[in-house]
Design a protein around this motif. Structure first.
Motif, PDB file in Angstrom:
ATOM      1  N   THR A   1     -11.267  30.204 -47.161  1.00  0.00           N
ATOM      2  CA  THR A   1     -12.389  30.274 -48.099  1.00  0.00           C
ATOM      3  C   THR A   1     -13.433  29.259 -47.660  1.00  0.00           C
ATOM      4  O   THR A   1     -13.105  28.235 -47.043  1.00  0.00           O
ATOM      5  N   ILE A   2     -14.671  29.551 -47.957  1.00  0.00           N
ATOM      6  CA  ILE A   2     -15.770  28.625 -47.682  1.00  0.00           C
ATOM      7  C   ILE A   2     -16.578  28.470 -48.954  1.00  0.00           C
ATOM      8  O   ILE A   2     -16.940  29.454 -49.587  1.00  0.00           O
ATOM      9  N   GLU A   3     -16.824  27.228 -49.345  1.00  0.00           N
ATOM     10  CA  GLU A   3     -17.680  26.952 -50.488  1.00  0.00           C
ATOM     11  C   GLU A   3     -18.952  26.289 -49.986  1.00  0.00           C
ATOM     12  O   GLU A   3     -18.897  25.348 -49.200  1.00  0.00           O
ATOM     13  N   MET A   4     -20.087  26.799 -50.417  1.00  0.00           N
ATOM     14  CA  MET A   4     -21.354  26.176 -50.079  1.00  0.00           C
ATOM     15  C   MET A   4     -21.942  25.583 -51.353  1.00  0.00           C
ATOM     16  O   MET A   4     -22.252  26.301 -52.300  1.00  0.00           O
ATOM     17  N   ARG A   5     -22.076  24.280 -51.373  1.00  0.00           N
ATOM     18  CA  ARG A   5     -22.648  23.595 -52.532  1.00  0.00           C
ATOM     19  C   ARG A   5     -24.045  23.123 -52.143  1.00  0.00           C
ATOM     20  O   ARG A   5     -24.209  22.052 -51.565  1.00  0.00           O
ATOM     21  N   ALA A   6     -25.030  23.951 -52.421  1.00  0.00           N
ATOM     22  CA  ALA A   6     -26.396  23.660 -52.021  1.00  0.00           C
ATOM     23  C   ALA A   6     -27.345  24.111 -53.117  1.00  0.00           C
ATOM     24  O   ALA A   6     -27.008  24.955 -53.943  1.00  0.00           O
ATOM     25  N   ILE A   7     -28.527  23.518 -53.107  1.00  0.00           N
ATOM     26  CA  ILE A   7     -29.585  23.925 -54.021  1.00  0.00           C
ATOM     27  C   ILE A   7     -30.630  24.652 -53.191  1.00  0.00           C
ATOM     28  O   ILE A   7     -31.424  24.022 -52.491  1.00  0.00           O
ATOM     29  N   PRO A   8     -30.626  25.978 -53.208  1.00  0.00           N
ATOM     30  CA  PRO A   8     -31.559  26.730 -52.354  1.00  0.00           C
ATOM     31  C   PRO A   8     -33.005  26.556 -52.802  1.00  0.00           C
ATOM     32  O   PRO A   8     -33.286  26.304 -53.971  1.00  0.00           O
ATOM     33  N   HIS A   9     -33.895  26.666 -51.834  1.00  0.00           N
ATOM     34  CA  HIS A   9     -35.322  26.678 -52.123  1.00  0.00           C
ATOM     35  C   HIS A   9     -35.748  28.148 -52.119  1.00  0.00           C
ATOM     36  O   HIS A   9     -36.004  28.732 -51.077  1.00  0.00           O
ATOM     37  N   TRP A  10     -35.777  28.762 -53.282  1.00  0.00           N
ATOM     38  CA  TRP A  10     -36.039  30.189 -53.355  1.00  0.00           C
ATOM     39  C   TRP A  10     -37.517  30.468 -53.100  1.00  0.00           C
ATOM     40  O   TRP A  10     -38.375  30.085 -53.874  1.00  0.00           O
ATOM     41  N   LYS A  11     -37.793  31.131 -52.019  1.00  0.00           N
ATOM     42  CA  LYS A  11     -39.145  31.577 -51.724  1.00  0.00           C
ATOM     43  C   LYS A  11     -39.384  32.918 -52.420  1.00  0.00           C
ATOM     44  O   LYS A  11     -38.434  33.608 -52.793  1.00  0.00           O
ATOM     45  N   PRO A  12     -40.662  33.295 -52.584  1.00  0.00           N
ATOM     46  CA  PRO A  12     -40.927  34.557 -53.295  1.00  0.00           C
ATOM     47  C   PRO A  12     -40.210  35.761 -52.706  1.00  0.00           C
ATOM     48  O   PRO A  12     -39.697  36.606 -53.448  1.00  0.00           O
ATOM     49  N   TRP A  13     -40.144  35.867 -51.368  1.00  0.00           N
ATOM     50  CA  TRP A  13     -39.493  37.033 -50.766  1.00  0.00           C
ATOM     51  C   TRP A  13     -38.012  37.068 -51.134  1.00  0.00           C
ATOM     52  O   TRP A  13     -37.440  38.138 -51.327  1.00  0.00           O
ATOM     53  N   ALA A  14     -37.386  35.890 -51.224  1.00  0.00           N
ATOM     54  CA  ALA A  14     -35.960  35.847 -51.550  1.00  0.00           C
ATOM     55  C   ALA A  14     -35.731  36.072 -53.040  1.00  0.00           C
ATOM     56  O   ALA A  14     -34.822  36.806 -53.430  1.00  0.00           O
ATOM     57  N   ARG A  15     -36.553  35.464 -53.857  1.00  0.00           N
ATOM     58  CA  ARG A  15     -36.397  35.583 -55.303  1.00  0.00           C
ATOM     59  C   ARG A  15     -36.537  37.021 -55.764  1.00  0.00           C
ATOM     60  O   ARG A  15     -35.886  37.459 -56.707  1.00  0.00           O
ATOM     61  N   ASP A  16     -37.405  37.764 -55.096  1.00  0.00           N
ATOM     62  CA  ASP A  16     -37.654  39.148 -55.494  1.00  0.00           C
ATOM     63  C   ASP A  16     -36.742  40.153 -54.798  1.00  0.00           C
ATOM     64  O   ASP A  16     -36.866  41.357 -55.014  1.00  0.00           O
TER      65      ASP A  16
ATOM     66  N   MET B   1     -28.147  38.302 -48.873  1.00  0.00           N
ATOM     67  CA  MET B   1     -29.071  38.118 -47.750  1.00  0.00           C
ATOM     68  C   MET B   1     -29.370  36.655 -47.463  1.00  0.00           C
ATOM     69  O   MET B   1     -29.619  36.280 -46.329  1.00  0.00           O
ATOM     70  N   VAL B   2     -29.350  35.812 -48.492  1.00  0.00           N
ATOM     71  CA  VAL B   2     -29.789  34.439 -48.303  1.00  0.00           C
ATOM     72  C   VAL B   2     -28.617  33.468 -48.176  1.00  0.00           C
ATOM     73  O   VAL B   2     -28.656  32.555 -47.358  1.00  0.00           O
ATOM     74  N   MET B   3     -27.578  33.633 -48.967  1.00  0.00           N
ATOM     75  CA  MET B   3     -26.491  32.662 -48.965  1.00  0.00           C
ATOM     76  C   MET B   3     -25.190  33.213 -48.379  1.00  0.00           C
ATOM     77  O   MET B   3     -24.585  32.602 -47.509  1.00  0.00           O
ATOM     78  N   SER B   4     -24.755  34.381 -48.853  1.00  0.00           N
ATOM     79  CA  SER B   4     -23.466  34.902 -48.381  1.00  0.00           C
ATOM     80  C   SER B   4     -23.465  35.194 -46.893  1.00  0.00           C
ATOM     81  O   SER B   4     -22.414  35.179 -46.249  1.00  0.00           O
ATOM     82  N   ILE B   5     -24.638  35.427 -46.325  1.00  0.00           N
ATOM     83  CA  ILE B   5     -24.712  35.693 -44.889  1.00  0.00           C
ATOM     84  C   ILE B   5     -24.198  34.503 -44.090  1.00  0.00           C
ATOM     85  O   ILE B   5     -23.636  34.653 -43.011  1.00  0.00           O
ATOM     86  N   HIS B   6     -24.361  33.283 -44.646  1.00  0.00           N
ATOM     87  CA  HIS B   6     -23.800  32.093 -43.994  1.00  0.00           C
ATOM     88  C   HIS B   6     -22.274  32.193 -43.938  1.00  0.00           C
ATOM     89  O   HIS B   6     -21.650  31.921 -42.906  1.00  0.00           O
ATOM     90  N   HIS B   7     -21.676  32.566 -45.050  1.00  0.00           N
ATOM     91  CA  HIS B   7     -20.219  32.634 -45.116  1.00  0.00           C
ATOM     92  C   HIS B   7     -19.684  33.694 -44.158  1.00  0.00           C
ATOM     93  O   HIS B   7     -18.708  33.461 -43.431  1.00  0.00           O
ATOM     94  N   LEU B   8     -20.312  34.840 -44.146  1.00  0.00           N
ATOM     95  CA  LEU B   8     -19.865  35.920 -43.264  1.00  0.00           C
ATOM     96  C   LEU B   8     -19.949  35.506 -41.799  1.00  0.00           C
ATOM     97  O   LEU B   8     -19.038  35.768 -41.008  1.00  0.00           O
ATOM     98  N   ASP B   9     -21.030  34.840 -41.432  1.00  0.00           N
ATOM     99  CA  ASP B   9     -21.185  34.442 -40.043  1.00  0.00           C
ATOM    100  C   ASP B   9     -20.186  33.362 -39.668  1.00  0.00           C
ATOM    101  O   ASP B   9     -19.649  33.367 -38.561  1.00  0.00           O
ATOM    102  N   CYS B  10     -19.925  32.430 -40.574  1.00  0.00           N
ATOM    103  CA  CYS B  10     -18.935  31.385 -40.287  1.00  0.00           C
ATOM    104  C   CYS B  10     -17.545  31.982 -40.092  1.00  0.00           C
ATOM    105  O   CYS B  10     -16.813  31.579 -39.179  1.00  0.00           O
TER     106      CYS B  10
END
Length: 205
Positions: A167-182, A189-198
């Motif tokens: 398991t991987i836990e990411m404890r971060a405070i993302p900086h949500w840009k408009p493209w990501a927020r919407d 697309m923004v966070m889980s992609i890190h886990h999949l790649d790891c």
């Protein structure tokens, strides 16, 4: 078992660092992360462009970049640029990469994750780069994090035995840009992609 505490957590530097890099984008990731890292590692960023030319000029002054272009198209046309670093939203990144492939002097491209807004667009980019003979890398930064690199070494050496669950836990405070927020697939697309790649790096490469 004797444990070697050198877990190879640092990357092996390339033999050549003087490739001339052109940066597209002047937001937080480029201005405060990538350009700082380039400087600290001794790489050669020679030009920058951004959607807002004044932001590009401010970033260039802050980070000591000699050339500023009003548009990314002008930057791509600079024959001195060998490597493109595009740090823009994925919806804009696709067009920039395809345009870069029309310039033979560009030999490598660093793109941001996610590479595109959907699988078909991402696959088209990869295939276009392969046809053009241009090296493409996606900045999956968690893959190269010290902790993940050290874990990979420990697993390869058998220090942890045979893994049966990860398991991987990411404890971060993302900086949500408009493209990501919407986005309809924000988490994936923004966070889980890190886990999949790891997980791919640890268990599949």
């Amino acid at each position: 078992m004797a444990i070697d505490l050198n877990l190879e957590h640092l990357p092996v530097p390339p033999h050549k660092k003087d490739f001339r890099i052109g940066a597209v984008g002047a937001g937080f990731i480029m201005r405060d992360i990538q350009l700082v890292a380039y400087h600290n590692a001794g790489f050669n960023v020679v030009a920058i462009a951004s959607r807002d030319p004044s932001t590009a000029r401010a970033t260039a002054e802050l980070r000591g970049i000699p050339k500023v272009y009003d548009t990314w198209q002008e930057l791509l046309a600079d024959p001195s640029i060998e490597v493109l670093d595009a740090a823009v939203p994925p919806g804009a990144q696709t067009a920039i990469i395809h345009a870069a492939l029309q310039h033979k002097h560009i030999r490598g491209i660093l793109a941001q994750k996610p590479l595109a807004m959907n699988h078909a667009e991402a696959l088209a980019i990869v295939e276009a780069c392969e046809r053009a003979g241009v090296r493409l890398c996606v900045n999956q930064n968690m893959r190269y994090d010290h902790s993940i690199r050290a874990l990979k070494t420990a697993m390869r050496r058998g220090y942890l035995g045979e893994p049966v669950l990860g398991t991987i836990e990411m404890r971060a405070i993302p900086h949500w840009k408009p493209w990501a927020r919407d986005s309809a697939r924000l988490t994936f697309m923004v966070m889980s992609i890190h886990h999949l790649d790891c997980f791919r790096f640890l268990f599949g490469d």
